[in-house]
Design an enzyme around this catalytic site. Structure first.
Site, mmCIF file in Angstrom:
data_model
loop_
_atom_site.group_PDB
_atom_site.id
_atom_site.type_symbol
_atom_site.label_atom_id
_atom_site.label_comp_id
_atom_site.label_asym_id
_atom_site.label_seq_id
_atom_site.Cartn_x
_atom_site.Cartn_y
_atom_site.Cartn_z
ATOM 1 N N TYR A 293 0.850 -1.202 0.000
ATOM 2 C CA TYR A 293 0.000 0.000 0.000
ATOM 3 C C TYR A 293 0.877 1.241 0.000
ATOM 4 C CZ TYR A 293 -4.288 2.623 0.903
ATOM 5 O OH TYR A 293 -5.370 3.462 0.798
ATOM 6 N N TYR A 343 -5.277 5.787 -7.516
ATOM 7 C CA TYR A 343 -5.623 5.612 -6.112
ATOM 8 C C TYR A 343 -7.073 5.160 -6.021
ATOM 9 C CZ TYR A 343 -6.619 6.791 -1.221
ATOM 10 O OH TYR A 343 -6.992 6.753 0.098
#
Lengths: 389, 326
Positions: A293, A343
């Site tokens: 991440y 994103y």
């Protein structure tokens, strides 16, 4: 014997919309398109779905998506809180549902107009009246209002204690950008990043530069989780969830756990790591590739340490050695990550994790038996290890 | 003769008067203005904008939306600008009432009646009569007088195309001080307020008195910040607080650059300060350049009233610390 989620569920299909800065359509529509595309990938019809799960932050109710897509009766639905920390939390929910027989085919989805709609970079405003506004009230009056600012507070201390530099952060960004260059779906397709460009990019919140921060994107992603038995008979087969876990740490706050003895570790991610290793019987050495991440560059370094891929304070050496690159110790974020592809709150990373195990990544590493996929950092979080059936 | 009688007399002279010569629309009724108006209001009726559809409709050609009536003769920027000498009797009347303390105005009613659709190339002319001025009335907004006007719209041939009654309240605001209060002034953006609850209100009250408090477990003595109802060490619900000495060091810090947030003044130094009592608190460092803040820098509490309503515990480098850090 305690039953675990080891090898109890598989991902049978993935789908996504295009990623853009202005989708021109509703988040509901993005969700529908992503779900339909994941169902098509799996060779399933909407009527096969009996479970749905998403983030609490998603604005689109599961029944809205179900109605629109033509999904019938649902036996399972749930939501996972804490922003990007939910990215694998939703997979955990889906795996538990199919492992317990609560559902057989679970749709996991996340869709957002992250650039043309509500932008997370703009931070917490006083009109966000929620129960955790009391929590934010310790930061609002002082202007510490944005995700970048919260992460920057940890980063400053981390740089100070470990001798990591802004150039080391840049190495994370440059590595993901190198991967995005080959990915037509990526915002930064065909546009490599140099050290100079990173270092001369404007400060967002010192010590974080612009290119230490992920993008804001409009788009949707979805995947289909089912039992390994069912997956085996489907069009694409399945990618096995070897292990999946969630964790919140002691003294946890959402993004602002500033009061723990150390600011340079991620205890909740260490708890997640311990669980997924124990559950899968695997260790750091067994990992062939990863989707780590990357809402901000420094959090990638902290996760390398939390997952035992290097010692504390040595992630800088890992990236200096090209450890995240193709051919490096752990090729990571081969889609370009959230820094360079899009994103979608970690869900585009789930799809890339599946592609890595399938062998269909646009930057496919040679070895792909075990792929780590992680979720948000600084919040209650989650991770999984994917493998072959 | 009293001041109010004098005013009544003065007002009576306006009733029934035409406010001035007819207002002639500066532009003929025209398609571009109609199209802009329809776009902004989201009126998609094609008889206003699509000549082909309009030609096949009952109108036999393009027409203007009836509710666009005022657009054709209303003074635009000139009306909004104000300030100059009164251009007509209506403005003169408003100025007179303002002089008598009825400084505010709000539109309350408007009715329009249309005789026919306006079409491209119509020249619209409006005449306005002051029909009535009410005695003083007290409303929720304040005490004032209703002014009724009636405007008649005619075409180039002098035939009436529509008429309108319009009522405003010209009033003395209920709280004249309000305009000066921070809440009413749109002026200066301020820092976001902390939300108060049962669990933190006592802490902010301490700040208001000039104290930086640290919550302390009344059983085991553990200090904790931010405050919470139960001690995590011994689960006691009993607590009191101690006043911090105000001495501390910077444990970590950032400089906010982007996106700029109104009310704070960027670039802005935000620090995580470790107090000598051992707890940490997020605050701003003042009294040095934002980029001069360093980890380990000794700082001292400084209570600051950042605006009329908000006092915050801020920190200042102890003398010499900023220079040393450089």
């Amino acid at each position: 014997m305690t039953r675990t989620l080891r090898d109890a569920a598989a991902i049978a299909g993935i789908g996504q919309t295009e990623f853009s800065k202005s989708s021109g359509r509703s988040e509901l529509q993005l969700a529908c398109e992503a779900v339909k595309s994941a169902l098509d990938d799996a060779g399933l019809s909407p009527r096969d779905v009996d479970g749905m799960t998403t983030f609490t932050l998603d604005t689109t109710d599961e029944i809205e998506v179900a109605r629109a897509v033509g999904i019938g009766d649902l036996r399972f639905f749930s939501r996972t809180p804490h922003g990007g920390g939910a990215a694998i939390g939703v997979m955990h929910q889906a795996a538990m549902a199919v492992a317990t027989g609560s559902a057989e085919v679970v749709v996991v989805y996340r869709a957002l107009n992250g650039r043309s709609g509500q932008r997370y970079s703009q931070g917490v405003a006083s009109d966000v009246v929620t129960s955790d506004l009391i929590h934010w009230s310790w930061y609002l009056p002082y202007g510490l209002l944005t995700p970048a600012s919260w992460v920057a507070m940890f980063t400053q201390r981390y740089l100070h204690e470990t001798g990591t530099t802004s150039e080391d952060l840049a190495r994370v960004a440059i590595s993901t950008r190198r991967h995005a260059v080959n990915n037509p779906n990526a915002f930064f397709h065909g546009r490599p990043l140099t050290m100079d460009e990173h270092q001369s990019s404007r400060m967002i919140v010192a010590p974080l530069h612009l290119y230490d921060c992920c993008q804001e994107t409009d788009g949707g992603c979805a995947c289909i989780v089912t039992t390994p038995e069912r997956a085996r008979d489907l069009r694409r087969g399945g990618v096995l969830i070897r292990a999946v876990a969630q964790a919140a740490g002691a003294e946890q706050e959402v993004m602002t756990s500033f009061y723990r003895p150390s600011l340079t570790r991620v205890p909740e991610m260490e708890v997640v790591a311990k669980q997924v290793y124990a559950m899968s019987g695997l260790g750091p050495r067994d990992l062939d590739a990863a989707v780590i991440y990357d809402a901000f560059t420094p959090i990638v370094l902290w996760q390398l340490e939390a997952f035992g891929l290097c010692k504390w304070g040595e992630a800088k050496d890992f990236v200096r050695d090209g450890g995240l690159d193709l051919g490096g110790r752990l090729p990571a974020n081969t889609h370009g990550g959230q820094l360079s592809e899009a994103y979608i709150h970690g869900m585009n990373g789930v799809n890339e994790g599946v592609r890595l195990v399938r062998g269909t990544s646009l930057n496919q590493p040679a070895r792909n038996d075990h792929v780590l996929v992680t979720a948000g950092v600084g919040v209650p979080t989650s991770a999984m290890i994917l493998g072959k059936m | 003769m009293s001041n109010s009688e004098e005013l009544e007399r003065a007002l009576a002279r306006y009733v029934g008067a035409e406010i001035g010569p007819p207002a002639v629309g500066p532009d003929l009724v025209n398609a571009p203005m109609v199209r802009h108006w329809c776009e902004i209001l989201g009126d998609a009726n094609p008889v206003y904008t699509d000549p082909d559809v309009a030609a096949r409709s009952v109108h036999g050609g393009l027409v203007a939306p009836p509710t666009m009536l005022q657009v054709w003769t209303m003074a635009g920027v000139a009306l909004a600008g104000g300030g100059g000498p009164a251009a007509d009797l209506q403005q003169e009347l408003h100025a007179l009432l303002s002089e008598h303390g009825y400084t505010s105005v709000v539109a309350t009613n408007c009715e329009q009646v249309y005789d026919r659709y306006l079409r491209p190339d119509d020249r619209v002319t409006a005449t306005t009569v002051i029909e009535a001025i009410s005695p003083e009335k007290t409303t929720g907004l304040g005490t004032g007088r209703f002014i009724d006007t009636r405007t008649t719209y005619r075409d180039a041939k002098g035939e009436r195309v529509a008429w309108m009654t319009f009522r405003v309240l010209k009033f003395k605001p209920a709280q004249p001080a309000q305009a000066a209060s921070p809440a009413a002034a749109p002026a200066k953006p301020r820092r976001l307020r902390p939300l108060r609850s049962h669990d933190n209100d006592w802490w902010w009250q301490g700040v208001a008195r000039g104290d930086l408090l640290i919550q302390r477990c009344a059983e085991c003595g553990t200090l904790r910040h931010p405050p919470r109802p139960m001690c995590g060490a011994c689960q006691s619900l009993r607590w009191d607080s101690v006043a911090a000495s105000g001495r501390g060091v910077v444990y970590s810090h950032v400089v906010m650059h982007h996106p700029p947030i109104p009310g704070y003044g960027f670039p802005l130094a935000v620090a995580l300060v470790e107090l000598e009592e051992g707890t940490r608190i997020v605050s701003n460092v003042v009294g040095c350049a934002p980029d001069a803040v360093r980890i380990g820098m000794p700082v001292q509490l400084e209570m600051q009233d950042v605006d009329e309503e908000l006092r915050l515990p801020l920190f200042r480098p102890v003398s010499g610390a900023a220079e040393e850090a450089r």
